[in-house]
Structures are given as structure tokens and as C-alpha cells.
Design an enzyme around this catalytic site. Structure first.
Site, PDB file in Angstrom:
ATOM      1  N   PRO A  10       0.788  -1.229   0.000  1.00 18.08           N
ATOM      2  CA  PRO A  10       0.000   0.000   0.000  1.00 18.08           C
ATOM      3  C   PRO A  10       0.826   1.287   0.000  1.00 18.08           C
ATOM      4  CG  PRO A  10      -0.113  -1.098   2.134  1.00 18.08           C
ATOM      5  CD  PRO A  10       0.542  -2.050   1.185  1.00 18.08           C
ATOM      6  N   ASN A  11       0.308   2.240  -0.755  1.00 21.40           N
ATOM      7  CA  ASN A  11       0.837   3.610  -0.870  1.00 21.40           C
ATOM      8  C   ASN A  11       2.106   3.707  -1.709  1.00 21.40           C
ATOM      9  OD1 ASN A  11      -1.224   4.777   0.847  1.00 21.40           O
ATOM     10  ND2 ASN A  11      -0.210   3.719   2.521  1.00 21.40           N
ATOM     11  N   ARG A  18       4.761  10.922  -2.577  1.00 19.58           N
ATOM     12  CA  ARG A  18       4.588  10.558  -1.173  1.00 19.58           C
ATOM     13  C   ARG A  18       5.859  10.823  -0.359  1.00 19.58           C
ATOM     14  NH1 ARG A  18       4.754   4.383   1.086  1.00 19.58           N
ATOM     15  NH2 ARG A  18       4.205   4.916   3.217  1.00 19.58           N
ATOM     16  N   TYR A  23      11.124   8.894   0.877  1.00 16.45           N
ATOM     17  CA  TYR A  23      11.117   7.894  -0.209  1.00 16.45           C
ATOM     18  C   TYR A  23      11.715   8.414  -1.523  1.00 16.45           C
ATOM     19  CZ  TYR A  23       8.049   5.576   3.105  1.00 16.45           C
ATOM     20  OH  TYR A  23       7.547   4.998   4.247  1.00 16.45           O
ATOM     21  N   ASN A  73       8.083  -5.644  -1.330  1.00 21.97           N
ATOM     22  CA  ASN A  73       8.041  -4.535  -0.391  1.00 21.97           C
ATOM     23  C   ASN A  73       6.613  -4.504   0.156  1.00 21.97           C
ATOM     24  OD1 ASN A  73       7.961  -2.217   1.090  1.00 21.97           O
ATOM     25  ND2 ASN A  73       9.073  -0.961  -0.413  1.00 21.97           N
ATOM     26  N   ALA A  76       3.294  -0.930   4.596  1.00 25.22           N
ATOM     27  CA  ALA A  76       2.770  -0.963   5.971  1.00 25.22           C
ATOM     28  C   ALA A  76       2.309  -2.360   6.393  1.00 25.22           C
ATOM     29  CB  ALA A  76       1.622   0.036   6.104  1.00 25.22           C
ATOM     30  N   GLU A  99      12.572  -9.671   1.164  1.00 20.17           N
ATOM     31  CA  GLU A  99      11.821  -8.517   1.682  1.00 20.17           C
ATOM     32  C   GLU A  99      12.684  -7.274   1.477  1.00 20.17           C
ATOM     33  OE1 GLU A  99      10.907  -8.855   5.883  1.00 20.17           O
ATOM     34  OE2 GLU A  99      10.497  -6.699   6.043  1.00 20.17           O
ATOM     35  N   HIS A 101      12.890  -2.815   1.582  1.00 15.87           N
ATOM     36  CA  HIS A 101      12.324  -1.524   1.982  1.00 15.87           C
ATOM     37  C   HIS A 101      13.203  -0.418   1.406  1.00 15.87           C
ATOM     38  CE1 HIS A 101       9.526  -3.418   4.724  1.00 15.87           C
ATOM     39  NE2 HIS A 101      10.508  -4.228   5.067  1.00 15.87           N
ATOM     40  N   ARG A 108      13.320   4.387  12.160  1.00 17.82           N
ATOM     41  CA  ARG A 108      12.099   5.199  12.158  1.00 17.82           C
ATOM     42  C   ARG A 108      11.227   4.866  13.386  1.00 17.82           C
ATOM     43  NH1 ARG A 108       9.549   4.771   6.395  1.00 17.82           N
ATOM     44  NH2 ARG A 108       8.403   6.588   7.197  1.00 17.82           N
TER      45      ARG A 108
HETATM   46  C1  DQA Z   1       8.451   0.897   3.507  1.00 18.39           C
HETATM   47  C2  DQA Z   1       8.584   1.115   5.025  1.00 18.39           C
HETATM   48  C3  DQA Z   1       7.259   0.900   5.710  1.00 18.39           C
HETATM   49  O1  DQA Z   1       7.388   1.131   7.113  1.00 18.39           O
HETATM   50  C4  DQA Z   1       6.210   1.848   5.176  1.00 18.39           C
HETATM   51  O2  DQA Z   1       4.952   1.570   5.745  1.00 18.39           O
HETATM   52  C5  DQA Z   1       6.126   1.861   3.701  1.00 18.39           C
HETATM   53  C6  DQA Z   1       7.361   1.759   2.916  1.00 18.39           C
HETATM   54  C7  DQA Z   1       9.766   1.236   2.764  1.00 18.39           C
HETATM   55  O3  DQA Z   1       9.886   0.814   1.624  1.00 18.39           O
HETATM   56  O4  DQA Z   1      10.625   1.929   3.306  1.00 18.39           O
HETATM   57  O5  DQA Z   1       5.063   2.064   3.109  1.00 18.39           O
HETATM   58  O6  DQA Z   1       8.160  -0.464   3.284  1.00 18.39           O
END
Ligand code: DQA
Length: 142
Positions: A10-11, A18, A23, A73, A76, A99, A101, A108
Site C-alpha cells: 500500500p501507498n 509521497r 522515499y 516490499n 505498511a 523482503e 524496503h 524510524r
Molecule cells: C516501507 C517502510 C514501511 O514502514 C512503510 O509503511 C512503507 C514503505 C519502505 O519501503 O521503506 O510504506 O516499506
């Protein structure tokens, strides 16, 4: 041909707009182009994104059925989805799953320090921006 699904939660469809201070300014299409440029001739890479947990779990099932390796990825969902973890656990022994990020969640907020996925992932790469995906791609090179 090695099939790799690059799945984004998501997002992440809002990358570029964003929280650029976290990011960066690059978009998901930029990520697609980067991975196309960096994959080997033996790799086929498909980048997908969804805001829907059920759809993401369905894509993990697809990877299981097709025997694809996965760069995930979970965004959240990383921090609370036991359904996604159970789906990823299914891949153990059949496909590799890295995995990734963009940020380093451990630097964080406290809620980002917990990952339901890391314990069932083949490996974890975090904190290198889009290079996290490139490093994962290289880790999956046969
Ligand atoms: C994320 C880190 C997560 O905590 C966050 O909710 C994201 C992006 C990252 O790629 O840094 O949406 O996965």
C-alpha cells in the site's frame, strides 16, 4: 528464464509524490525502468503494486503455483499482516522471497521495527532507496 515478481504494497503507487524526504522523488514507473535495465538476460521481471491486502496475498499464491522468485516490499503490511506472513511462509522450499524496503524501518518509528515477514523471508534488504530492489535482484541471480 527466471521469473521474478516484484510486489509492492500500500501507498507505494504514490512514490514520487509521497513523503519525498523519506522515499525520494522517483516513481514506480522509474523503478520498473531501473529493474528492466539491471536484470540479466535470463531474468523476466514484473513489477506490480496494490493497496489491497487480499490482492497481494493472491499474488503470493500465484508465485507459489508458478514457482516464481519474489521481491516484496510489503509497505505498511510489513508491520501487522499475519495473513501475508502465512502466505509468504508457503513459499519456503519452493521459491525465494527477498523482503525489501526503500527506507530503513529500524531508524524510524517503533511500530516499523517489527516485521511479520522477515522470519519467513529468504533475506531482507532495507535502507538503500531503489537500490534495495537492485541488490535483491542481484541476490536472486542464479
Ligand atoms: C516501507 C517502510 C514501511 O514502514 C512503510 O509503511 C512503507 C514503505 C519502505 O519501503 O521503506 O510504506 O516499506
Amino acid at each position: 528464464m527466471q521469473e521474478i515478481l516484484v510486489l509492492n504494497g500500500p501507498n507505494l503507487g504514490m512514490l514520487g509524490a509521497r513523503e519525498p524526504e523519506v522515499y525520494g522523488h522517483a516513481t514506480l514507473d522509474d523503478l520498473r525502468e531501473l529493474l528492466e535495465a539491471r536484470k540479466t538476460a535470463e531474468q523476466r521481471v514484473e513489477v506490480r503494486q496494490t493497496d489491497d491486502e487480499a490482492e497481494l496475498i493472491g499474488w503470493i499464491h500465484e508465485a507459489f503455483r508458478r514457482g516464481c522468485d519474489v521481491i516484496l516490499n510489503p509497505a505498511a503490511f510489513t508491520h501487522y499482516s499475519y495473513g501475508l506472513r502465512d502466505a509468504v511462509a508457503m513459499l519456503q522450499g519452493t521459491s525465494r522471497l527477498i523482503e525489501v524496503h526503500i527506507s530503513n524501518p529500524h531508524t524510524r518509528e517503533a511500530f516499523r521495527h517489527m516485521s511479520t515477514i522477515s522470519g519467513v523471508a529468504t533475506g531482507v534488504i532495507a535502507g538503500f532507496g531503489f537500490q534495495s530492489y537492485v541488490l535483491a535482484l542481484s541476490a536472486l541471480t542464479d
